[in-house]
Design an enzyme around this catalytic site. Structure first.
Site, PDB file in Angstrom:
ATOM      1  N   LEU A  68      -0.819   3.855  -0.296  1.00  0.00           N
ATOM      2  CA  LEU A  68       0.549   3.360  -0.183  1.00  0.00           C
ATOM      3  C   LEU A  68       1.521   4.179  -1.022  1.00  0.00           C
ATOM      4  CD1 LEU A  68       0.061  -0.529  -0.381  1.00  0.00           C
ATOM      5  CD2 LEU A  68       0.592   0.836   1.642  1.00  0.00           C
ATOM      6  N   GLY A  69       1.040   4.811  -2.065  1.00  0.00           N
ATOM      7  CA  GLY A  69       1.915   5.603  -2.926  1.00  0.00           C
ATOM      8  C   GLY A  69       1.104   6.401  -3.924  1.00  0.00           C
ATOM      9  N   GLN A  70       1.707   7.495  -4.390  1.00  0.00           N
ATOM     10  CA  GLN A  70       1.050   8.377  -5.357  1.00  0.00           C
ATOM     11  C   GLN A  70       2.073   8.821  -6.382  1.00  0.00           C
ATOM     12  OE1 GLN A  70      -2.370   9.616  -5.207  1.00  0.00           O
ATOM     13  NE2 GLN A  70      -1.909  10.357  -7.274  1.00  0.00           N
ATOM     14  N   GLY A  71       1.732   8.679  -7.663  1.00  0.00           N
ATOM     15  CA  GLY A  71       2.611   9.134  -8.726  1.00  0.00           C
ATOM     16  C   GLY A  71       1.892  10.070  -9.664  1.00  0.00           C
ATOM     17  N   ARG A  72       2.603  10.469 -10.729  1.00  0.00           N
ATOM     18  CA  ARG A  72       1.994  11.394 -11.694  1.00  0.00           C
ATOM     19  C   ARG A  72       0.835  10.764 -12.430  1.00  0.00           C
ATOM     20  NH1 ARG A  72       5.970  13.557 -15.912  1.00  0.00           N
ATOM     21  NH2 ARG A  72       6.810  11.436 -15.775  1.00  0.00           N
ATOM     22  N   PHE A  73       0.880   9.431 -12.598  1.00  0.00           N
ATOM     23  CA  PHE A  73      -0.088   8.791 -13.479  1.00  0.00           C
ATOM     24  C   PHE A  73      -1.037   7.850 -12.757  1.00  0.00           C
ATOM     25  CE2 PHE A  73       3.837   9.653 -15.863  1.00  0.00           C
ATOM     26  CZ  PHE A  73       3.330  10.592 -16.750  1.00  0.00           C
ATOM     27  N   GLY A  74      -0.930   7.748 -11.446  1.00  0.00           N
ATOM     28  CA  GLY A  74      -1.832   6.875 -10.728  1.00  0.00           C
ATOM     29  C   GLY A  74      -1.486   6.815  -9.256  1.00  0.00           C
ATOM     30  N   ARG A  75      -2.169   5.933  -8.544  1.00  0.00           N
ATOM     31  CA  ARG A  75      -1.926   5.779  -7.110  1.00  0.00           C
ATOM     32  C   ARG A  75      -2.006   4.309  -6.751  1.00  0.00           C
ATOM     33  NH1 ARG A  75      -7.450   7.428  -3.879  1.00  0.00           N
ATOM     34  NH2 ARG A  75      -8.928   6.308  -5.217  1.00  0.00           N
ATOM     35  N   ASP A 183      13.685   1.962 -15.652  1.00  0.00           N
ATOM     36  CA  ASP A 183      13.178   2.993 -14.741  1.00  0.00           C
ATOM     37  C   ASP A 183      13.674   2.761 -13.319  1.00  0.00           C
ATOM     38  OD1 ASP A 183      11.788   5.359 -14.331  1.00  0.00           O
ATOM     39  OD2 ASP A 183       9.871   4.365 -13.936  1.00  0.00           O
TER      40      ASP A 183
END
Length: 362
Positions: A68-75, A183
């Site tokens: 569903l989503g991917q970031g710098r610190f996790g998914r 944020d």
């Protein structure tokens, strides 16, 4: 959390100590006490959650469906419960980049906020696997808001007002719990339907109790409030207030209306677009708007002037959005074209003509 540097380039410290009005950093005693009570309550919740973590591999309990989503610190993954088939969202943070304390903090902030229609619902299930920490939330399946913003265009005006109203309500809810979100950006707003009728705020890793000391250590971004960019009033940093979220909400509303950032950095010496805005705002003359603002209506001018006041104690709260709903936030097409003609054939005229292209939201 003294001396801890967060991932967004901000140095954090403990809440400011009581020492008279100056020592409170502009906070009232009641505001400071609320922030301190929130911090203590989170510590208690984290200690309890550490004892109740489910220690297993995620795959034993849940079947992965799709990312569903991917970031710098996790998914974030869409998963289903292997026995019940219930769809859930699972946020997974690798241990290589996430401490147990950081994981527990984000997990517990989400839980502490309870239920709100514009905040992703957190479920009280935390999982520790061999290589990661995970927790479960409600699934929101249409991606984040950044994918809906058309560069240099934005969103349709009704969708902008719906998003703004829901996000202001979510931020009010967070502030009522003694927290500052810190944020707000389109990537942290999840969309529940293709027409943006319903949106939900997510990702509370940077949320902090009111009064926590912050000092910017990296370069500012458009959503960074100017008080974080200036030399701090205290060597330890700035005691944070909900005004930081009001600033970010103003920038986000501008992006939704135009498809542009109003500036790259809120620094007069570094960004001519920001300098032009401050000059225009101080003039009190809405008709003398800088180029990036000439598609907006007078009502939008007044709304954004209030949210984007460079002085945090004068800045309007996020709730000020309510007073402008139902009013036009964009000029009618003919009015915008006429104004562009008055400014010059390229829509810039002499004002801002040599400043380069306005940065698109993505």
């Amino acid at each position: 959390m003294p001396g801890k540097q967060s991932e967004d380039g901000v140095m954090e410290g403990a809440a400011v100590e009581d020492g008279g009005d100056e020592g409170l950093g502009g906070l009232t005693v009641e505001e400071l006490e609320q922030g301190q009570e929130t911090a203590l309550a989170l510590e208690d919740m984290m200690a309890l959650s550490a004892q109740t973590l489910v220690r297993t591999e995620v795959g034993q309990l849940y079947q992965e469906v799709r990312p569903l989503g991917q970031g710098r610190f996790g998914r974030v993954l869409l998963v289903t419960h292997r026995q019940k088939g219930t769809p859930l969202a699972l946020k997974q943070l690798p241990k290589t980049s996430t401490s147990l304390r950081s994981f527990l903090y984000e997990f517990c902030v989400g839980l502490s906020l309870g239920t709100h229609p514009a905040i992703v619902a957190a479920y009280g299930i935390g999982i520790e696997s061999a290589n990661s920490y995970s927790f479960l939330t409600e699934p929101v399946l249409h991606g984040d808001l950044i994918t809906f913003i058309q560069p240099k265009v934005g969103l349709p005006q009704p969708a902008v007002q719906r998003c703004a109203a829901q996000l202001a309500s979510a931020l009010e809810h967070i502030h009522s719990h003694g927290l500052v979100y810190r944020d707000l950006k389109p990537e942290n707003v999840l969309v529940c339907d293709p027409d943006c009728h319903r949106v939900k705020l997510t990702d509370f890793g940077h949320t902090r109790p009111r009064g926590t000391l912050l000092r910017l250590t990296g370069p500012p971004i458009p959503y960074t409030a100017p008080e974080l960019c200036a030399p701090p009033p205290f060597p330890e940093g700035l005691p944070i207030q909900p005004a930081l979220d009001a600033w970010a909400l103003g920038v986000l509303v501008f992006c939704l209306l135009t498809g542009y950032f109003p500036w790259d950095q809120p620094l007069v010496e570094a960004d001519p677009f920001f300098e032009d805005f401050l000059i225009w705002q101080a003039s009190g003359q809405p008709q003398d708007r800088p180029q990036p603002w000439y598609g907006l209506s007078p009502a939008a001018d007044t709304l954004l002037w209030g949210l984007l006041d460079p002085h945090p104690r004068k800045r309007n709260p996020v709730s000020s959005i309510k007073g402008y709903l139902g009013q036009p936030w964009k000029q009618r097409e003919g009015e915008a074209e006429e104004l562009a003609k008055d400014l010059g054939e390229d829509g810039l005229g002499d004002h801002g003509a040599a400043k380069g292209e306005q940065p698109a939201c993505r």
